[in-house]
Design a protein around this motif. Sequence first.
Motif, short mmCIF file in Angstrom:
data_model
loop_
_atom_site.label_atom_id
_atom_site.label_comp_id
_atom_site.label_asym_id
_atom_site.label_seq_id
_atom_site.Cartn_x
_atom_site.Cartn_y
_atom_site.Cartn_z
N THR A 173 1.02 -1.21 0.15
CA THR A 173 -0.09 -0.08 0.00
C THR A 173 1.00 1.20 0.04
O THR A 173 2.18 1.05 0.37
CB THR A 173 -1.00 -0.05 1.36
N LEU A 174 0.29 2.31 -0.46
CA LEU A 174 1.04 3.72 -0.49
C LEU A 174 1.27 4.01 1.10
O LEU A 174 2.54 4.45 1.32
CB LEU A 174 0.25 4.70 -1.16
N LYS A 175 0.41 3.99 1.95
CA LYS A 175 0.69 4.18 3.37
C LYS A 175 1.98 3.17 3.93
O LYS A 175 2.74 3.81 4.61
CB LYS A 175 -0.56 3.83 4.34
N SER A 176 2.10 2.04 3.55
CA SER A 176 3.28 1.15 3.94
C SER A 176 4.47 1.74 3.31
O SER A 176 5.48 1.90 4.04
CB SER A 176 2.76 -0.22 3.14
N ILE A 177 4.41 2.32 1.93
CA ILE A 177 5.54 2.90 1.56
C ILE A 177 6.07 4.03 2.38
O ILE A 177 7.19 4.43 2.57
CB ILE A 177 5.46 3.03 -0.08
N ILE A 178 5.00 5.05 2.74
CA ILE A 178 5.40 6.16 3.28
C ILE A 178 5.79 5.80 4.75
O ILE A 178 6.86 6.59 4.91
CB ILE A 178 4.06 7.21 3.41
N GLU A 201 15.20 19.05 5.47
CA GLU A 201 14.62 19.61 3.94
C GLU A 201 15.31 18.96 3.14
O GLU A 201 14.82 18.28 2.08
CB GLU A 201 15.00 21.08 3.59
N ASP A 202 16.71 18.30 3.02
CA ASP A 202 17.31 17.40 2.10
C ASP A 202 16.78 16.25 2.31
O ASP A 202 16.60 15.23 1.07
CB ASP A 202 18.91 17.63 2.49
N THR A 203 16.74 15.66 3.48
CA THR A 203 16.22 14.29 3.84
C THR A 203 14.62 14.26 2.91
O THR A 203 14.34 13.22 2.43
CB THR A 203 15.72 13.83 5.04
N ALA A 204 13.84 15.20 3.33
CA ALA A 204 12.34 15.45 2.69
C ALA A 204 12.44 14.99 1.16
O ALA A 204 11.77 14.36 0.69
CB ALA A 204 11.75 16.26 3.12
N LYS A 234 11.40 12.02 -1.12
CA LYS A 234 10.08 12.37 -1.69
C LYS A 234 9.09 12.35 -0.58
O LYS A 234 7.63 11.91 -0.96
CB LYS A 234 9.67 11.47 -2.81
N LEU A 235 9.18 13.04 0.79
CA LEU A 235 8.36 13.10 1.73
C LEU A 235 8.03 14.52 2.21
O LEU A 235 8.79 15.34 1.75
CB LEU A 235 8.85 12.28 3.12
#
Length: 192
Positions: free
Chosen positions: A43-48, A67-70, A74-75
């Motif tokens: 699921t997308l939630k699992s990936i996030i 900011e760099d980690t995000a 891609k969070l």
Amino acid sequence: MSSVKNNKPENHGAKWCEDQDDWLLNAIKIKDQEYCAKQMKRTLKSIIARLLKYAYIKIVNEKKNLEDTAKELKLDIKCIQTHFLYIAYRNIIYENKDINIVSKELNIDIDTINEHIKITNIKREEALKINSEKLKIKREEELIIEEQNNTQTDIMPYQPIILSEQQRNVLEKFKEGCNIFLSGEAGTGKTV
């Protein structure tokens, strides 16, 4: 084999392995979260959630920039911050860690953590009140039904049980300690 069972991806709830983590961390550099979810049959939630785990590792353990980690994972920055507040709450409330240590470790202002704890506790109290009210209403309904059933039973007049000669003989044998086996068709008086 179908990749979807009951509208859930094939790997829904499956334990993550190191190879999957490596694939995800490489794939997220060039693809989006939805692509990764589809390819990994999760699921997308699992990936996030998995990416948030790695955001924590990068920011807290490897001392990388938020900011760099995000951007790398891609969070959304707000998503990471909310996750860190959840971790802070858990560490302070459930693991009894010092708020100063948690604040420093997660790089979150103490006032922000305290505000989050206050809001979370209020929400928990409201949820408990709602659940308590639901249980109270359910118990009241059960008592009403029980009272109705008792009232209906009370209406029926008492009638003494009159045993047949055969039933009296079986009762006497039972009182004497004999082993008894009863059989018969429905309505023949076995229960009496």
